[in-house]
Design a protein around this motif. Structure first.
Motif, short mmCIF file in Angstrom:
data_model
loop_
_atom_site.label_atom_id
_atom_site.label_comp_id
_atom_site.label_asym_id
_atom_site.label_seq_id
_atom_site.Cartn_x
_atom_site.Cartn_y
_atom_site.Cartn_z
N SER A 31 64.21 46.83 36.57
CA SER A 31 63.51 46.13 37.65
C SER A 31 62.35 46.97 38.18
CB SER A 31 64.49 45.81 38.77
OG SER A 31 63.84 45.15 39.83
N ARG B 297 59.70 42.79 31.41
CA ARG B 297 60.46 41.63 31.88
C ARG B 297 61.63 41.31 30.92
NH1 ARG B 297 55.23 37.89 33.61
NH2 ARG B 297 55.02 38.74 35.74
N ALA B 298 61.39 41.43 29.61
CA ALA B 298 62.47 41.19 28.64
C ALA B 298 63.58 42.24 28.79
CB ALA B 298 61.90 41.22 27.22
N HIS C 261 64.34 43.74 31.51
CA HIS C 261 65.06 43.41 32.74
C HIS C 261 66.07 42.28 32.50
CE1 HIS C 261 65.60 41.42 36.69
NE2 HIS C 261 65.67 42.69 37.12
N ARG C 262 65.65 41.27 31.76
CA ARG C 262 66.58 40.17 31.45
C ARG C 262 67.76 40.68 30.61
NH1 ARG C 262 61.65 37.25 30.86
NH2 ARG C 262 61.69 37.59 28.59
N THR D 26 70.12 42.52 32.89
CA THR D 26 70.86 41.56 33.73
C THR D 26 71.96 40.88 32.93
OG1 THR D 26 68.84 41.17 35.02
CG2 THR D 26 70.62 39.56 35.23
N LEU D 27 71.67 40.55 31.66
CA LEU D 27 72.68 39.93 30.81
C LEU D 27 73.84 40.89 30.57
CD1 LEU D 27 73.43 37.46 29.07
CD2 LEU D 27 72.22 38.53 27.16
#
Length: 369
Positions: free
Chosen positions: A112, A150-151, A153-154, A157-158
């Motif tokens: 993040s 951003r990828a 970060h995703r 999060t996953l």
């Protein structure tokens, strides 16, 4: 004295032998007596009668759940909480285990921060490019770095979401291989869930039956583990292709689950594909052991008569007779092994019919017959 005693004993022995010979002569049948009829064979008899019969296919198969899932851990970590037990009903999406999330949370925070930094850089670069203080290539590079952040970060999060293991399907927990405090490796199976709301049994049916079976036909099942109980189901689907190696096709039958029936039970399955409401039937036990020429022993005038018959449907202990008998004809169900065509029989539970014998009167001396 001794010679006289021996002579007396010999005389007595001779008299005894003569008496025995005379007795045997009395026991023998006289030439004028009629021949003695053969003894009647005791048998059990059942009458042919009308009743409903069904044509059916029977087979055996094990019950299987309609759905099954192996739940695996998608990330590594220590199990902080195991929230379900074996035998417990669960819903799809329900939390099963919570793993230690600290490492995953730190990865999310790091991703993040990197993403926010690049977002600010990209925003400034867009302003500078209008003032021609930065090249368009530099702006494109910053944009690419931002999309990559951003990828990341995703992904982080996953990974964090994987610390909560959830049920992929609704069903019952069939097995559990994890305890609170265990360290779980990624891709390790920890639960097995089976959907027992509907149970399936698959039959491999000979190809000669392919024209008689179809989806929706009623099915009866008896399970070895539940003697004396019958369960109903339907033919759910039929494979359209015959296996060339075995000469069979797959028929899948379904039954309602959630009750006494459980996955893994072995059952005997009967599929009724035709019915006759008023068929002439006899017990299957009355048939003689001759598959090429079906026959029974019928009782006629106190004697056994071998009768060839034409068979129809076989339904459990009953067999349909299409030709050779009529309603009310008695057929032998027990005692067949001792019978031949024309053997006198004695039906158990009925009075014995005694054959008539002619009287022979002795003529007085000098009297004309």
């Amino acid at each position: 004295m001794r010679p006289l005693r021996i002579l007396a004993l010999v005389s007595l022995l001779a008299v005894g032998l003569a008496g025995c010979k005379g007795g045997d002569g009395e026991a023998q049948a006289k030439p004028g007596d009629p021949p003695k009829p053969p003894d009647a064979v005791p048998v059990e008899v059942t009458k042919a009668a009308h009743r409903p019969v069904a044509a059916s296919y029977t087979g055996t198969a094990a019950l299987e759940p309609s759905g099954e899932a192996q739940v695996v851990a998608k990330t590594s970590g220590v199990a902080l909480s195991v929230m379900v037990e074996e035998g417990q009903q669960v819903r799809a999406g329900q939390a099963l285990v919570r793993l230690d999330p600290d490492r995953a949370r730190l990865a999310v925070a790091q991703a993040s921060a990197q993403m926010h930094k690049l977002e600010n850089n990209y925003s400034r670069a867009r302003q500078l490019v209008t003032q021609q203080m930065i090249s368009a290539n530099d702006v494109d590079q910053i944009k690419f770095d931002l999309e990559n952040a951003r990828a990341q970060h995703r992904m982080a999060t996953l990974e964090l979401s994987y610390t909560t293991v959830i049920a992929p399907i609704s069903g019952v927990i069939a097995s559990r291989s994890i305890k609170t405090g265990n360290f779980v490796q990624i891709n390790t199976p920890i639960f097995r869930i089976v959907d027992n709301s509907k149970l399936e049994a698959t039959l491999n049916v000979p190809e000669r039956e392919i024209a008689t079976l179809r989806a929706g036909q009623p099915v009866q099942l008896t399970a070895d583990a539940l003697p004396g109980q019958n369960f109903t189901g339907i033919v759910d689907r039929i494979a359209p292709v015959v296996d060339a190696g075995s000469g069979t096709f797959r028929v899948v039958t379904t039954f309602a689950g959630g009750g006494l029936l459980q996955p893994g039970m072995f059952g005997r399955i009967k599929i009724d594909y035709d019915k006759r409401a008023d068929a002439l039937v006899i017990p299957r036990a009355a048939l003689l052991d001759d598959d090429s020429d079906p026959a029974v022993f019928a009782v006629r005038a106190g004697k056994a008569a071998r009768v060839s018959i034409k068979l129809g449907y076989m339904d459990g202990e009953w067999v349909e007779v299409r030709q050779g008998l009529k309603a009310g004809d008695g057929v032998v169900t027990a005692g067949k092994i001792a019978l031949r065509d024309g053997t006198p029989v004695e039906v158990i539970g009925q009075p014995v019919a005694k054959p008539a014998t002619a009287k022979v009167e002795a003529a007085a001396p000098g009297k004309k017959q």
